[in-house]
Design a protein around this motif. Sequence first.
Motif, mmCIF file in Angstrom:
data_model
loop_
_atom_site.group_PDB
_atom_site.id
_atom_site.type_symbol
_atom_site.label_atom_id
_atom_site.label_comp_id
_atom_site.label_asym_id
_atom_site.label_seq_id
_atom_site.Cartn_x
_atom_site.Cartn_y
_atom_site.Cartn_z
ATOM 1 N N SER A 1 4.261 9.610 8.462
ATOM 2 C CA SER A 1 5.649 9.648 8.933
ATOM 3 C C SER A 1 6.610 9.155 7.859
ATOM 4 O O SER A 1 7.738 9.651 7.734
ATOM 5 N N VAL A 2 6.161 8.175 7.071
ATOM 6 C CA VAL A 2 6.991 7.655 5.986
ATOM 7 C C VAL A 2 7.132 8.699 4.882
ATOM 8 O O VAL A 2 8.237 8.977 4.393
ATOM 9 N N THR A 3 6.024 9.295 4.477
ATOM 10 C CA THR A 3 6.066 10.237 3.356
ATOM 11 C C THR A 3 6.759 11.544 3.733
ATOM 12 O O THR A 3 7.470 12.125 2.912
ATOM 13 N N THR A 4 6.575 11.993 4.970
ATOM 14 C CA THR A 4 7.235 13.249 5.349
ATOM 15 C C THR A 4 8.737 13.055 5.526
ATOM 16 O O THR A 4 9.519 13.970 5.256
ATOM 17 N N ALA A 5 9.149 11.853 5.953
ATOM 18 C CA ALA A 5 10.588 11.577 6.006
ATOM 19 C C ALA A 5 11.185 11.639 4.605
ATOM 20 O O ALA A 5 12.279 12.183 4.396
ATOM 21 N N LEU A 6 10.464 11.098 3.631
ATOM 22 C CA LEU A 6 10.927 11.179 2.245
ATOM 23 C C LEU A 6 10.994 12.632 1.791
ATOM 24 O O LEU A 6 11.986 13.060 1.182
ATOM 25 N N GLY B 1 0.685 13.265 0.937
ATOM 26 C CA GLY B 1 0.103 12.110 0.262
ATOM 27 C C GLY B 1 -0.686 11.173 1.140
ATOM 28 O O GLY B 1 -1.222 10.169 0.651
ATOM 29 N N ALA B 2 -0.780 11.481 2.429
ATOM 30 C CA ALA B 2 -1.506 10.602 3.343
ATOM 31 C C ALA B 2 -3.011 10.785 3.162
ATOM 32 O O ALA B 2 -3.487 11.881 2.882
ATOM 33 N N PRO B 3 -3.792 9.729 3.347
ATOM 34 C CA PRO B 3 -5.241 9.849 3.205
ATOM 35 C C PRO B 3 -5.873 10.508 4.427
ATOM 36 O O PRO B 3 -5.213 10.732 5.448
ATOM 37 N N TYR B 4 -7.137 10.786 4.320
ATOM 38 C CA TYR B 4 -7.927 11.250 5.461
ATOM 39 C C TYR B 4 -7.814 10.218 6.582
ATOM 40 O O TYR B 4 -8.044 9.030 6.371
ATOM 41 N N GLY B 5 -7.398 10.662 7.760
ATOM 42 C CA GLY B 5 -7.219 9.748 8.883
ATOM 43 C C GLY B 5 -5.846 9.124 8.963
ATOM 44 O O GLY B 5 -5.533 8.446 9.928
ATOM 45 N N ASP B 6 -5.031 9.310 7.912
ATOM 46 C CA ASP B 6 -3.620 8.917 7.880
ATOM 47 C C ASP B 6 -3.377 7.428 7.642
ATOM 48 O O ASP B 6 -2.447 7.041 6.942
ATOM 49 N N ALA C 1 0.815 -1.214 0.000
ATOM 50 C CA ALA C 1 0.000 0.000 0.000
ATOM 51 C C ALA C 1 0.847 1.260 0.000
ATOM 52 O O ALA C 1 0.460 2.287 -0.559
ATOM 53 N N VAL C 2 2.027 1.188 0.624
ATOM 54 C CA VAL C 2 2.884 2.366 0.731
ATOM 55 C C VAL C 2 3.540 2.717 -0.604
ATOM 56 O O VAL C 2 3.676 3.895 -0.951
ATOM 57 N N ARG C 3 3.947 1.706 -1.352
ATOM 58 C CA ARG C 3 4.715 1.964 -2.586
ATOM 59 C C ARG C 3 4.002 2.917 -3.538
ATOM 60 O O ARG C 3 4.612 3.876 -4.022
ATOM 61 N N ARG D 1 3.356 8.270 -6.189
ATOM 62 C CA ARG D 1 2.520 9.439 -6.509
ATOM 63 C C ARG D 1 3.145 10.709 -5.955
ATOM 64 O O ARG D 1 3.143 11.765 -6.613
ATOM 65 N N LEU D 2 3.677 10.618 -4.733
ATOM 66 C CA LEU D 2 4.294 11.796 -4.110
ATOM 67 C C LEU D 2 5.481 12.288 -4.940
ATOM 68 O O LEU D 2 5.633 13.494 -5.156
#
Length: 249
Positions: A194-199, A173-178, A10-12, A17-18
């Motif tokens: 946390s994953v996307t903001t680290a990127l 890129g996180a959805p509503y509710g994260d 799901a993360v990939r 997209r980000l």
Amino acid sequence: MISAQGYADAVRPVLDRLLDSEADGITRAADLIAGSLRDGGVLQAFGAGHSEAFAAELVARAGGLVPTNRLSVRDLVMHGDAPRDVLADPKLERDPSIAHQIYALAAPQPRDVFVVASQSGINGSVVELAALVTERGHPLIAVTSVEHTARVAPRHPSGHRLADLADVVLDNGAPYGDALLPLEGGGAVCAVSSVTTALLAQLLTAEVVRRFHQAGEVPPIYLSANVPGGDEHNLALESRYAGRLRRTA
């Protein structure tokens, strides 16, 4: 399926997209940061709640930029005169008034640039700090979930969201509710911000360093403190910003 593999799968696509959607924003944000730092400014990074992880990713770490400060609600106690028990309030970040104390304790210079992160982008301290930063003329970069913030009502008296006030908005890129993985009975598990903001933090760092190199300048970058010579290298760079960088355990 809820599993480690399910989360990885799901993360990939979120990360892919980000990388595509935020390329322009990263370019514009890196221009602001590099311009400030090359002019002797400091990057002031703030995140409340779990968004503090984004500020931690930018500040005082190996391979990262030296002229950085991490701002936090804990500053009220650690650097101010607020009583320790004020931090027992889990909703403290909703209080707009603390933003003024956080800003004052940071003692930023006019040439400093701010990055403020918040998944929802609606809480009082986050929006008030953003408003204060822009009023004082600092460039402001917001990191938020565009989907989430659009679906919730602002908690700031002005009716503004963090994204309304920024010079550049980076969508985490996180959805509503994260959380990414839906549960059969409702709700979801395994957050992604946390994953996307680290990127995003590392993409910004890379682009800022590239701008130093393009200008023929050596970027101020930390070495790991756990390699020989790391402490000496880092202290020499930090000395250029004496009294402006806060480093605590």
